[in-house]
Structures are given as C-alpha cells and as structure tokens.
Design a protein around this motif. Structure first.
Motif, PDB file in Angstrom:
ATOM      1  N   VAL A   1       0.834  -1.215   0.000  1.00 38.68           N
ATOM      2  CA  VAL A   1       0.000   0.000   0.000  1.00 38.68           C
ATOM      3  C   VAL A   1       0.860   1.253   0.000  1.00 38.68           C
ATOM      4  N   ASN A   2       2.132   1.120   0.364  1.00 37.11           N
ATOM      5  CA  ASN A   2       3.058   2.242   0.256  1.00 37.11           C
ATOM      6  C   ASN A   2       3.885   2.179  -1.021  1.00 37.11           C
ATOM      7  N   GLY A   3       3.615   1.185  -1.834  1.00 40.81           N
ATOM      8  CA  GLY A   3       4.329   1.035  -3.090  1.00 40.81           C
ATOM      9  C   GLY A   3       3.376   1.029  -4.255  1.00 40.81           C
ATOM     10  N   ARG A   4       3.045  -0.152  -4.734  1.00 38.48           N
ATOM     11  CA  ARG A   4       2.241  -0.294  -5.935  1.00 38.48           C
ATOM     12  C   ARG A   4       0.862   0.357  -5.802  1.00 38.48           C
ATOM     13  N   TYR A   5       0.277   0.310  -4.610  1.00 39.52           N
ATOM     14  CA  TYR A   5      -1.084   0.829  -4.435  1.00 39.52           C
ATOM     15  C   TYR A   5      -1.089   2.170  -3.700  1.00 39.52           C
ATOM     16  N   SER A   6      -0.078   2.979  -3.908  1.00 38.29           N
ATOM     17  CA  SER A   6       0.073   4.222  -3.158  1.00 38.29           C
ATOM     18  C   SER A   6      -0.584   5.430  -3.824  1.00 38.29           C
ATOM     19  N   ASP A   7      -1.222   5.243  -4.984  1.00 41.80           N
ATOM     20  CA  ASP A   7      -1.757   6.387  -5.721  1.00 41.80           C
ATOM     21  C   ASP A   7      -3.203   6.706  -5.322  1.00 41.80           C
TER      22      ASP A   7
ATOM     23  N   ILE B   1      -8.086  -0.413  -6.291  1.00 35.60           N
ATOM     24  CA  ILE B   1      -7.483  -1.559  -6.976  1.00 35.60           C
ATOM     25  C   ILE B   1      -6.921  -2.551  -5.959  1.00 35.60           C
ATOM     26  N   PHE B   2      -6.389  -2.028  -4.852  1.00 31.11           N
ATOM     27  CA  PHE B   2      -5.911  -2.890  -3.777  1.00 31.11           C
ATOM     28  C   PHE B   2      -7.039  -3.770  -3.237  1.00 31.11           C
ATOM     29  N   VAL B   3      -8.192  -3.159  -2.971  1.00 32.40           N
ATOM     30  CA  VAL B   3      -9.341  -3.909  -2.444  1.00 32.40           C
ATOM     31  C   VAL B   3      -9.789  -4.975  -3.443  1.00 32.40           C
ATOM     32  N   LEU B   4      -9.864  -4.602  -4.724  1.00 29.33           N
ATOM     33  CA  LEU B   4     -10.274  -5.564  -5.748  1.00 29.33           C
ATOM     34  C   LEU B   4      -9.277  -6.717  -5.845  1.00 29.33           C
ATOM     35  N   ASN B   5      -8.001  -6.384  -5.802  1.00 33.02           N
ATOM     36  CA  ASN B   5      -6.978  -7.421  -5.905  1.00 33.02           C
ATOM     37  C   ASN B   5      -7.029  -8.373  -4.713  1.00 33.02           C
ATOM     38  N   ARG B   6      -7.230  -7.816  -3.520  1.00 30.69           N
ATOM     39  CA  ARG B   6      -7.336  -8.653  -2.318  1.00 30.69           C
ATOM     40  C   ARG B   6      -8.563  -9.554  -2.389  1.00 30.69           C
ATOM     41  N   ALA B   7      -9.678  -9.007  -2.894  1.00 31.51           N
ATOM     42  CA  ALA B   7     -10.894  -9.821  -3.015  1.00 31.51           C
ATOM     43  C   ALA B   7     -10.675 -10.986  -3.972  1.00 31.51           C
ATOM     44  N   LEU B   8     -10.000 -10.723  -5.077  1.00 30.57           N
ATOM     45  CA  LEU B   8      -9.716 -11.792  -6.031  1.00 30.57           C
ATOM     46  C   LEU B   8      -8.765 -12.828  -5.434  1.00 30.57           C
ATOM     47  N   ARG B   9      -7.875 -12.382  -4.571  1.00 29.03           N
ATOM     48  CA  ARG B   9      -6.945 -13.314  -3.935  1.00 29.03           C
ATOM     49  C   ARG B   9      -7.648 -14.210  -2.915  1.00 29.03           C
ATOM     50  N   ILE B  10      -8.553 -13.611  -2.141  1.00 28.73           N
ATOM     51  CA  ILE B  10      -9.153 -14.331  -1.022  1.00 28.73           C
ATOM     52  C   ILE B  10     -10.356 -15.166  -1.429  1.00 28.73           C
TER      53      ILE B  10
ATOM     54  N   ARG C   1      -3.952 -14.798 -13.158  1.00 32.24           N
ATOM     55  CA  ARG C   1      -3.774 -14.063 -14.420  1.00 32.24           C
ATOM     56  C   ARG C   1      -4.665 -12.827 -14.452  1.00 32.24           C
ATOM     57  N   LEU C   2      -5.870 -12.947 -13.902  1.00 30.75           N
ATOM     58  CA  LEU C   2      -6.751 -11.785 -13.806  1.00 30.75           C
ATOM     59  C   LEU C   2      -6.201 -10.771 -12.820  1.00 30.75           C
ATOM     60  N   ARG C   3      -5.672 -11.255 -11.708  1.00 31.23           N
ATOM     61  CA  ARG C   3      -5.098 -10.362 -10.709  1.00 31.23           C
ATOM     62  C   ARG C   3      -3.914  -9.582 -11.268  1.00 31.23           C
ATOM     63  N   ASP C   4      -3.121 -10.229 -12.109  1.00 32.62           N
ATOM     64  CA  ASP C   4      -1.987  -9.538 -12.722  1.00 32.62           C
ATOM     65  C   ASP C   4      -2.465  -8.366 -13.580  1.00 32.62           C
ATOM     66  N   LYS C   5      -3.562  -8.570 -14.291  1.00 32.30           N
ATOM     67  CA  LYS C   5      -4.111  -7.483 -15.117  1.00 32.30           C
ATOM     68  C   LYS C   5      -4.641  -6.352 -14.252  1.00 32.30           C
TER      69      LYS C   5
END
Length: 382
Positions: free
Chosen positions: A46-52, A59-68, A358-362
């Motif tokens: 969250v201090n790097g890739r998702y810091s914007d 996008i962080f929340v969506l990515n975490r949801a797809l992971r979990i 693969r979806l998470r990477d996108k």
C-alpha cells in the motif's frame, strides 16, 4: 525468495495442530506468523504499488478480493459437502462445523466478515479457520487506510500493541487474547514496523546473523519450530504413559499466553531472514529452480489452510469413523487425510488460483503507484 516456503511451513503447522493430537498451541503460533507476514507485506504494497490515492486503494481492495474469495468459496463448497454428508462426524470433530438455517450465520460463511465478533468466534464455522481471515480482512483495510500509511502511524500502533499485549498477559487467558481483533494487533504491527523501520531490524538481527544468507533463513525457521514444538515430544510421551491430558497440563505450560507472545521475536526473525534471501543461480540454495519450488509451495499454503478440517471429516466419514477431538481421533484417519489435503490443494491451485492469478496480474497493472521490489512476492494469505 523463501517467503513461499515459510508460508507453506506455517500452513503445515496448522494442519499438524488440527489433525494430529498435538498437546500445545502449534496452530496459534503459526497463525501469528501469518498475521505478522501480512502486516509487513500489506504495508509494503500500500506504500508502493497501491500508493496512488483512492485509485490505488480501490485496486488494492479488488486485488485482495480476487486473492481471497474465489479459492475460499471453492474450499467452502467442499467443507459444506463434507458437513452435509457426515454431519455427526463433523460435529464430533469440530463443534462449529455444523449446518444452520440462520441467514446471518450463512452470510458470515460466505462473506467471511463477522466470523469473529466481540464475544469471540461465531458459533458456526464451516471453514473453522475462517475467523482468522475475518481478522486479516479487517487489518488489510486498517493498514491500507491508516495504520500502515506512515512511520508515525505505525510507531504509535506498535506502542499501542505493546500496551494491549501487556494488559493481556496480566489479565486474560490465551484464548481471550488470541481470538480477538484487539489483543492480536501487536502481531500485525510488528510486521508493519518491519517495513517502515527495516533498518532498525537490520541492525538488531545482523548482530546474530547474516542478512540474505539462505543458511540464516534455514536457521531462523529451525529456531521458530524448535521454540514452538519443544513441548510436543514431552507431552506425547506423558500422554502415552498416562493417557491423561490433565497430567500433561500439570507438567507443561502448554497454552501459556507468555509462550504465545514469546513466539513473536522468533517469527519476526524468521520473516526478516526468509524475505531477505534473493534469487542467485550461483548457489543451489538460492537458485531459480528452488525459488520456483518455494513459490509453488507458497501457492499451496492457502488452500491447505482452508481444506484440512473438511478433508479429515470426509475421510473419517468414508472410513466409517465417528470423529473426535484431539487424542480422541483415530490417528490413521488423520494420516490418510493429510496427504489428500495437499493433493486437493494442488488441484485448487491448478484450476482456481492460477487462472485467477492471471486476472489479478491485469488488475494490478492498472495501478500508478511505485512498484515494490519484484523479488518479494505480493502478499498471499496463508
């Protein structure tokens, strides 16, 4: 590079704790290790890739949801089937693994949130470890919004966590502290501090070990396992001699809250050591082949974590058993179930996690934040 191996070992510790008649709290120590790792990695991303800003948070929340959730729902369906087919075995094996017509409880099983409340774990848990995911999800949001966003916030959080730990040690039992959002907060805070104050951890741990050395990582994991498991052979010997859990409790500290919080320095050292090892083909211990094995084992850790109790119920029922808790279980039922857990986890990775990845990477590529060190994998819950 050893992050995946570390998570796999933690997941296997949980399997040991729940499927074999362990006498201490091996599983609690493993979950603490997962929480600490999540505290570090979520703070990092969250201090790097998702810091914007809000975009990055969304996008962080969506990515975490797809992971979990996709993997969780597949494993939940398997657990539901095991309970529906063998309800008596399920209730005997874990009293929380029962079917219910309560819409609220069913919603908790599907959404994860709410499986741990102010009074402790919800009375129903088709995936019995789902409460820990509820804790993870809450702290994901807290770290992403406030607690992990700055050094000051994390420092204050760490001080608060030390205070709650001190109170818990003096006033609570282990289960009250462990099945809690509040008294477990120090574990996540240490992970976040490892990101923000990594140079301090480097100075402390470098006094006793070489950062980045695979030998250091192996030794760190061995120290953690020795600390967590030291009671096991003694307790098993006493049980075989006396068939009395009370006698074990008289001789050993077992579920001491001191022992649980005492695992935190060992877990922090193991995390620091395993995350620091880099891929380098000049050595077998750091080679790319071993790194790929470690990554794959890390992928297995989440479904292994979710599936193990349901698999024990399924195997016990199919073999005509009635289930039971701890030493009451038929040992060979567990010995049959354990390899099947890992086999089923491989199938889940192949047909669920890898396509979703693969979806998470996108989705991750949509961010505009700073890219974290690619040699450290994105956070993956157990």
């Amino acid at each position: 590079m050893y992050q995946g191996l570390y998570r796999f070992i933690l997941a296997s510790m949980v399997v040991y704790a729940h499927l074999l008649p362990n006498v201490a709290d091996v599983g609690k120590a493993a979950v603490a290790g997962f929480f600490m790792l999540s505290g570090f990695l979520v703070t990092r991303i969250v201090n790097g890739r998702y810091s914007d800003g809000l975009r990055g948070f969304g996008i962080f929340v969506l990515n975490r949801a797809l992971r979990i959730y996709p993997t969780f729902w597949v494993c939940l369906a398997f657990a539901f089937a095991a309970i529906a087919l063998f309800p008596t075995v399920a209730a005997n094996t874990n009293p929380r693994m029962v079917l219910t017509s309560d819409i609220g409880e069913i919603a908790k099983q599907i959404l994860i949130f709410g499986q741990l409340g102010p009074e402790g774990r919800a009375p129903v848990g088709w995936i019995s470890v789902g409460w820990s995911l509820s804790v993870e999800l809450v702290y994901y949001l807290l770290i992403a919004t406030v607690l992990g966003r700055s050094k000051i916030a994390t420092a204050l959080w760490l001080v608060f966590g030390i205070g709650t730990m001190t109170y818990a040690i003096g006033n609570l039992g282990l289960d009250e502290a462990y099945f809690s959002y509040l008294y477990i907060t120090l574990v996540f805070a240490i992970g976040a501090a490892l990101h923000h104050f990594g140079e301090w951890f480097d100075k402390v741990f470098s006094l006793i070990a070489t950062k980045g050395s695979p030998k250091t990582a192996i030794a760190a994991i061995a120290l953690l396992l020795a600390y967590v498991f030291w009671q096991e052979p003694i307790g098993i010997y006493i049980y075989l001699e006396t068939r009395s859990m009370d006698e074990i409790a008289r001789v050993l500290p077992l579920d001491s809250i001191w022992i649980f919080y005492g695992t935190l320095p060992f877990a922090a050292f193991a995390m620091w050591a395993t995350l620091a090892v880099r891929v380098d083909d000049s050595s077998v211990l750091t080679g790319s082949k071993l790194a790929r094995v470690s990554d794959y084992l890390g992928e297995l850790s989440y479904p292994v974590f979710l599936l193990h109790f349901a698999m024990l119920i399924m195997v016990t029922g199919l073999l005509g058993g009635t289930g039971g808790q701890g030493p009451e279980r038929v040992l060979w039922h567990s010995l049959v179930a354990i390899p099947l857990v890992y086999i089923l986890a491989m199938l889940v990775v192949r047909f669920v996690e890898q396509p979703v990845q693969r979806l998470r990477d996108k989705v991750r590529d949509l961010t505009h934040g700073k890219v974290a060190d690619p040699r450290i994998k994105d956070v993956q819950v157990p």
